[in-house]
Design a protein around this motif. Structure first.
Motif, PDB file in Angstrom:
ATOM      1  N   PHE A  47       0.855  -1.176   0.000  1.00  0.00           N
ATOM      2  CA  PHE A  47       0.000   0.000   0.000  1.00  0.00           C
ATOM      3  C   PHE A  47       0.897   1.234   0.000  1.00  0.00           C
ATOM      4  O   PHE A  47       1.904   1.277   0.689  1.00  0.00           O
ATOM      5  N   VAL A  48       0.517   2.238  -0.772  1.00  0.00           N
ATOM      6  CA  VAL A  48       1.251   3.492  -0.833  1.00  0.00           C
ATOM      7  C   VAL A  48       0.280   4.592  -0.406  1.00  0.00           C
ATOM      8  O   VAL A  48      -0.757   4.783  -1.045  1.00  0.00           O
ATOM      9  N   TYR A  49       0.619   5.272   0.673  1.00  0.00           N
ATOM     10  CA  TYR A  49      -0.212   6.351   1.189  1.00  0.00           C
ATOM     11  C   TYR A  49       0.416   7.673   0.762  1.00  0.00           C
ATOM     12  O   TYR A  49       1.551   7.966   1.125  1.00  0.00           O
ATOM     13  N   ILE A  50      -0.314   8.440  -0.002  1.00  0.00           N
ATOM     14  CA  ILE A  50       0.185   9.714  -0.520  1.00  0.00           C
ATOM     15  C   ILE A  50      -0.407  10.837   0.328  1.00  0.00           C
ATOM     16  O   ILE A  50      -1.627  10.992   0.397  1.00  0.00           O
ATOM     17  N   SER A  51       0.473  11.588   0.961  1.00  0.00           N
ATOM     18  CA  SER A  51       0.030  12.719   1.781  1.00  0.00           C
ATOM     19  C   SER A  51      -0.715  13.731   0.930  1.00  0.00           C
ATOM     20  O   SER A  51      -0.558  13.767  -0.294  1.00  0.00           O
ATOM     21  N   GLY A  52      -1.491  14.558   1.598  1.00  0.00           N
ATOM     22  CA  GLY A  52      -2.235  15.596   0.899  1.00  0.00           C
ATOM     23  C   GLY A  52      -1.325  16.440   0.027  1.00  0.00           C
ATOM     24  O   GLY A  52      -0.381  17.041   0.520  1.00  0.00           O
ATOM     25  N   GLN A  53      -1.612  16.441  -1.255  1.00  0.00           N
ATOM     26  CA  GLN A  53      -0.849  17.232  -2.219  1.00  0.00           C
ATOM     27  C   GLN A  53      -1.623  18.509  -2.502  1.00  0.00           C
ATOM     28  O   GLN A  53      -2.833  18.484  -2.698  1.00  0.00           O
ATOM     29  N   SER A  54      -0.899  19.613  -2.536  1.00  0.00           N
ATOM     30  CA  SER A  54      -1.547  20.898  -2.810  1.00  0.00           C
ATOM     31  C   SER A  54      -1.363  21.259  -4.276  1.00  0.00           C
ATOM     32  O   SER A  54      -0.715  20.538  -5.029  1.00  0.00           O
ATOM     33  N   GLY A  55      -1.898  22.382  -4.632  1.00  0.00           N
ATOM     34  CA  GLY A  55      -1.733  22.897  -5.992  1.00  0.00           C
ATOM     35  C   GLY A  55      -0.524  23.783  -6.115  1.00  0.00           C
ATOM     36  O   GLY A  55      -0.446  24.611  -7.022  1.00  0.00           O
ATOM     37  N   GLY A  56       0.442  23.625  -5.209  1.00  0.00           N
ATOM     38  CA  GLY A  56       1.666  24.418  -5.245  1.00  0.00           C
ATOM     39  C   GLY A  56       2.650  23.861  -6.260  1.00  0.00           C
ATOM     40  O   GLY A  56       2.942  22.673  -6.265  1.00  0.00           O
ATOM     41  N   LEU A  57       3.171  24.725  -7.099  1.00  0.00           N
ATOM     42  CA  LEU A  57       4.061  24.309  -8.185  1.00  0.00           C
ATOM     43  C   LEU A  57       5.510  24.278  -7.730  1.00  0.00           C
ATOM     44  O   LEU A  57       6.023  25.267  -7.176  1.00  0.00           O
ATOM     45  N   ASN A  77       1.194  16.449  -9.195  1.00  0.00           N
ATOM     46  CA  ASN A  77       2.001  16.073  -8.035  1.00  0.00           C
ATOM     47  C   ASN A  77       1.704  14.639  -7.597  1.00  0.00           C
ATOM     48  O   ASN A  77       2.621  13.884  -7.239  1.00  0.00           O
ATOM     49  N   ILE A  78       0.445  14.245  -7.638  1.00  0.00           N
ATOM     50  CA  ILE A  78       0.088  12.863  -7.282  1.00  0.00           C
ATOM     51  C   ILE A  78       0.710  11.886  -8.280  1.00  0.00           C
ATOM     52  O   ILE A  78       1.264  10.860  -7.886  1.00  0.00           O
ATOM     53  N   VAL A  79       0.646  12.205  -9.562  1.00  0.00           N
ATOM     54  CA  VAL A  79       1.252  11.343 -10.584  1.00  0.00           C
ATOM     55  C   VAL A  79       2.766  11.256 -10.373  1.00  0.00           C
ATOM     56  O   VAL A  79       3.358  10.182 -10.545  1.00  0.00           O
ATOM     57  N   THR A  80       3.399  12.343  -9.969  1.00  0.00           N
ATOM     58  CA  THR A  80       4.840  12.325  -9.691  1.00  0.00           C
ATOM     59  C   THR A  80       5.168  11.340  -8.573  1.00  0.00           C
ATOM     60  O   THR A  80       6.117  10.553  -8.674  1.00  0.00           O
ATOM     61  N   VAL A  81       4.367  11.356  -7.499  1.00  0.00           N
ATOM     62  CA  VAL A  81       4.583  10.399  -6.406  1.00  0.00           C
ATOM     63  C   VAL A  81       4.345   8.980  -6.898  1.00  0.00           C
ATOM     64  O   VAL A  81       5.135   8.070  -6.621  1.00  0.00           O
ATOM     65  N   LEU A  82       3.274   8.771  -7.651  1.00  0.00           N
ATOM     66  CA  LEU A  82       2.999   7.435  -8.195  1.00  0.00           C
ATOM     67  C   LEU A  82       4.165   6.942  -9.051  1.00  0.00           C
ATOM     68  O   LEU A  82       4.585   5.787  -8.938  1.00  0.00           O
ATOM     69  N   ASP A 144      -5.359  13.787  -0.978  1.00  0.00           N
ATOM     70  CA  ASP A 144      -4.504  12.677  -0.566  1.00  0.00           C
ATOM     71  C   ASP A 144      -5.020  11.409  -1.231  1.00  0.00           C
ATOM     72  O   ASP A 144      -6.129  11.392  -1.768  1.00  0.00           O
ATOM     73  N   ALA A 145      -4.177  10.380  -1.220  1.00  0.00           N
ATOM     74  CA  ALA A 145      -4.540   9.159  -1.941  1.00  0.00           C
ATOM     75  C   ALA A 145      -3.933   7.940  -1.279  1.00  0.00           C
ATOM     76  O   ALA A 145      -2.925   8.033  -0.571  1.00  0.00           O
ATOM     77  N   MET A 146      -4.564   6.797  -1.545  1.00  0.00           N
ATOM     78  CA  MET A 146      -4.028   5.515  -1.128  1.00  0.00           C
ATOM     79  C   MET A 146      -3.975   4.635  -2.379  1.00  0.00           C
ATOM     80  O   MET A 146      -4.987   4.427  -3.055  1.00  0.00           O
ATOM     81  N   ALA A 147      -2.778   4.171  -2.703  1.00  0.00           N
ATOM     82  CA  ALA A 147      -2.592   3.332  -3.881  1.00  0.00           C
ATOM     83  C   ALA A 147      -2.170   1.930  -3.446  1.00  0.00           C
ATOM     84  O   ALA A 147      -1.751   1.718  -2.310  1.00  0.00           O
TER      85      ALA A 147
END
Length: 152
Positions: A47-57, A77-82, A144-147
């Motif tokens: 399981f991969v838990y992705i912390s809350g990602q903001s719209g900050g560039l 940002n979420i795709v970058t973590v993935l 945030d996301a859980m993959a």
């Protein structure tokens, strides 16, 4: 030997379809809104838990005044973590979206942008929470996301 073969067949059976997304027919169809009612995992994996990602560039965390631009950046940002886990958006099982001063217009933008990322359904299970403000002044959205990554 018999137990070894059974174990191998069991592992194969569990890894053949690790993720399931469900939308029971007795509930409304959530796909126009970019989510599934439920998701589950049937196999061992990571399981991969992705912390809350903001719209900050970028590293400077520059925030646009545009809700659409912040939404695009949050998803990027979420795709970058993935990518760092060799995963794709389809591996996300659950997302939580926090939107400041939520409105029908912002929901429309969210739905348009999420479809660009989840080009192939199914959508993950999802919860959208309207909030009055987020951690940093100017943030309009946080996700945030859980993959899940199946073991091979």
């Amino acid at each position: 030997m018999k137990h070894f073969i059974f174990s191998l067949l069991s592992i194969y059976a569990f890894t053949a379809e690790a993720q399931t997304f469900k939308n029971p027919s007795s509930l409304f169809d959530p796909t126009p809104y970019g989510f599934s009612h439920a998701s589950s995992v049937f196999t061992p994996g990571q399981f991969v838990y992705i912390s809350g990602q903001s719209g900050g560039l970028g590293k400077e965390h520059t925030l646009s005044n545009s809700f659409r631009e912040q939404t695009q950046i949050v998803l990027k940002n979420i795709v970058t973590v993935l990518d760092s886990y060799n995963l794709k958006p389809e591996n996300i099982m659950k997302i939580t979206i926090l939107i400041v001063d939520h409105s029908p217009e912002k929901l429309k933008i969210w739905n348009e942008e999420i479809r660009k990322i989840w080009q192939n359904k199914p959508f993950p299970a999802s919860t959208l929470i309207p909030v009055p403000k987020l951690a940093i002044e100017g943030m309009q959205i946080e996700v945030d996301a859980m993959a899940f990554k199946a073991m091979k």
